[in-house]
Design a protein around this motif. Sequence first.
Motif, PDB file in Angstrom:
ATOM      1  N   TRP A 113       0.828  -1.195   0.000  1.00  0.00           N
ATOM      2  CA  TRP A 113       0.000   0.000   0.000  1.00  0.00           C
ATOM      3  C   TRP A 113       0.865   1.249   0.000  1.00  0.00           C
ATOM      4  O   TRP A 113       2.042   1.196   0.325  1.00  0.00           O
ATOM      5  N   ASP A 114       0.266   2.392  -0.389  1.00  0.00           N
ATOM      6  CA  ASP A 114       1.008   3.650  -0.388  1.00  0.00           C
ATOM      7  C   ASP A 114       0.791   4.382   0.918  1.00  0.00           C
ATOM      8  O   ASP A 114       0.130   3.859   1.830  1.00  0.00           O
ATOM      9  N   ASN A 115       1.302   5.628   1.025  1.00  0.00           N
ATOM     10  CA  ASN A 115       1.240   6.346   2.294  1.00  0.00           C
ATOM     11  C   ASN A 115      -0.150   6.857   2.627  1.00  0.00           C
ATOM     12  O   ASN A 115      -0.380   7.383   3.715  1.00  0.00           O
ATOM     13  N   SER A 116      -1.076   6.710   1.705  1.00  0.00           N
ATOM     14  CA  SER A 116      -2.471   7.075   2.010  1.00  0.00           C
ATOM     15  C   SER A 116      -3.287   5.864   2.451  1.00  0.00           C
ATOM     16  O   SER A 116      -4.446   5.992   2.827  1.00  0.00           O
ATOM     17  N   GLY A 117      -2.684   4.682   2.448  1.00  0.00           N
ATOM     18  CA  GLY A 117      -3.374   3.462   2.844  1.00  0.00           C
ATOM     19  C   GLY A 117      -4.015   2.740   1.692  1.00  0.00           C
ATOM     20  O   GLY A 117      -4.604   1.660   1.871  1.00  0.00           O
ATOM     21  N   LYS A 118      -3.916   3.236   0.499  1.00  0.00           N
ATOM     22  CA  LYS A 118      -4.506   2.593  -0.662  1.00  0.00           C
ATOM     23  C   LYS A 118      -3.663   1.392  -1.068  1.00  0.00           C
ATOM     24  O   LYS A 118      -2.451   1.489  -1.195  1.00  0.00           O
ATOM     25  N   GLU A 119      -4.356   0.231  -1.229  1.00  0.00           N
ATOM     26  CA  GLU A 119      -3.646  -0.963  -1.651  1.00  0.00           C
ATOM     27  C   GLU A 119      -3.222  -0.832  -3.107  1.00  0.00           C
ATOM     28  O   GLU A 119      -4.042  -0.528  -3.984  1.00  0.00           O
ATOM     29  N   LEU A 120      -1.930  -1.097  -3.322  1.00  0.00           N
ATOM     30  CA  LEU A 120      -1.394  -1.044  -4.680  1.00  0.00           C
ATOM     31  C   LEU A 120      -1.369  -2.426  -5.305  1.00  0.00           C
ATOM     32  O   LEU A 120      -1.437  -2.560  -6.535  1.00  0.00           O
ATOM     33  N   ALA A 121      -1.230  -3.455  -4.473  1.00  0.00           N
ATOM     34  CA  ALA A 121      -1.234  -4.844  -4.967  1.00  0.00           C
ATOM     35  C   ALA A 121      -1.442  -5.780  -3.769  1.00  0.00           C
ATOM     36  O   ALA A 121      -1.059  -5.460  -2.639  1.00  0.00           O
TER      37      ALA A 121
END
Length: 617
Positions: A113-121
């Motif tokens: 995930w990125d620093n906003s908490g969004k899952e990238l994979a």
Amino acid sequence: MINSKIFSWRGRLKFRVLAFSLIMSIIPLLILGLLNISAARLNLESAIQSREMATARKIAREIEGQMQKIEEKLMLTANSFHVQLLTADYRERERLLYTILKDTSSLEEVKLWDNSGKELARVSRREVIIQEDLGNVEKTPEFRTVIQDRPYHGPVELGEDGRPMITIAVPVRDLSGTRVVGGLAARVSLRNVMDAVLQIPTGNAGYVLVVDQTGRLIGHTDFSEVLRNRSVLSSLCVQELLSGTDPAKLPVPHRYRTYTGLEVLGVYAPVNSLGWGVVIEEPVHQVFTPIRQMALKLGLATLVVALLVTIISVSSALRFTRPIEILEEGVKRVGAGDLDYVIDFKSEDEVGRLVAAFNQMTRELKQKREMEAMVVQADKLAAVGLLASGVAHEINNPLASVAAYSQDLLERLETEKAEELLESGELIHYLTVIKEQVARAKKITQNLLNFARQSEWQPQELSVNSVIEDALALLEYQFKQADIVIEKKLEPQLPPVLADRLQLQQVFVNLFQNALDAMDKSGRLTISTSLEENYIKVTVSDTGCGIPEEQLPKIFDPFFTTKPAGVGTGLGLSICYGIISRLKGRIKVTSQTGKGTTVTVCLPVSRGKEGLNETAS
């Protein structure tokens, strides 16, 4: 008096000789064996506890190492491939995560995930995840920890199939390595970790269990216990682990009853970095198998020694105790009343002299018994002389009735026909009265004959009240002539006593005759019976002249009497004392001059055949 139960098998000299031999040969062997077994047991317990403690610490370090390796692998990936993780497209990120999943068999799922908490994979070993399934992890504890540039080890959670899982996450930094721009997390299956770690050998019957910081079972040698979600909080080691007790301070041996109900030896070691603990338990009954085998060998050796000693001791005891058993048999025979029995044993040793002395004692005892019987019979005959006039008057009454009815019947037969008297029933009436009066006369003479006859000592269970009534019947006429009132307070349904009926009757006749002589003309004789503890208490009280206090100690002496010359023989109370003593009873006399005398006789309640054998002696 000889009680046959005294010579039970435990009291026999033969048994004592045998027991002494066995004790002196077997006890030292047993003591040495037990000391050795006890020492071996303590040493074995201490050795097992030390070994298992070392194993528990090794397993704890191995668990920490396994979890550390997973964290380091994630950290290495995050540091080495942060460019690809942050800038690559979805497919490239997914491929990279699959590589991590493939390289580490204990991982079930990996996500980025990125620093906003969004899952990238996100990839999983058990399901296919497409890009549309990705979500946001902003509110998860792993995101909040990682975003602060700290690695994360989550609590143990149970998967859908019941397997324990733990989440490990590490921060992903930017190209400068100073700012956290995302996170890499892995969901770890503890079953695979535990299967690898718990291969470390323990004792033959020992098992390992791993608990988390709440005491929940997350690993076990038998992993089905974990899948069943078995509670192990009742295990003492688990309780001590959760309380923070130093495992180095455990007592030796550390024994307790565990969650399975078995008694075990237990140790534990903490997994410090995770807050978990490793517990090793080994059932006591299996731990001490070598000790039991040693005890079995000792028991067999002791049995062989005991058998040899028994054979030797029995042989020696038989030769040693045979003469004593012959003497014992003689004592029993004589004690049972067989005064004609002579022990046929000749020896020059101490036992032989003892047998000779015993035979001499038996002959003297027989002579004494014969003299006592003569004295008792003489006293009976003296009493019969005193009773004769009363019996004659008692017989005269029924004989007068017989004569009157016979004369009247003869006179009526002269004027009337016998058939008429028979039909009217008068003939039957006359004959019935004559029969009853003849029976009454017969009973009076039979009582006197029974009392006077000489007989062997024949103890039997009998009613004291019945014997008292028979004794009173013999003196009934004398009491009437002397105007003496008889007051009877006989308690009904008293238990029987064991006694010779005629001799006990003689006791009461003597006591009643003494009371009659003391009161002379008019007075009151009170006779009472009662049950006190295990004795029948008979009290005979008169209102006669009494006995001076200074003469009371001598009243049971033969030929001592307080009566005028020519009245009595002085043997009555002496004979009473002898008979009551032979019955294991007690007799007591209290008296006040001018007021009267009270005689108290206490007779033991019958104990059946046991008492029958005793009174025979």
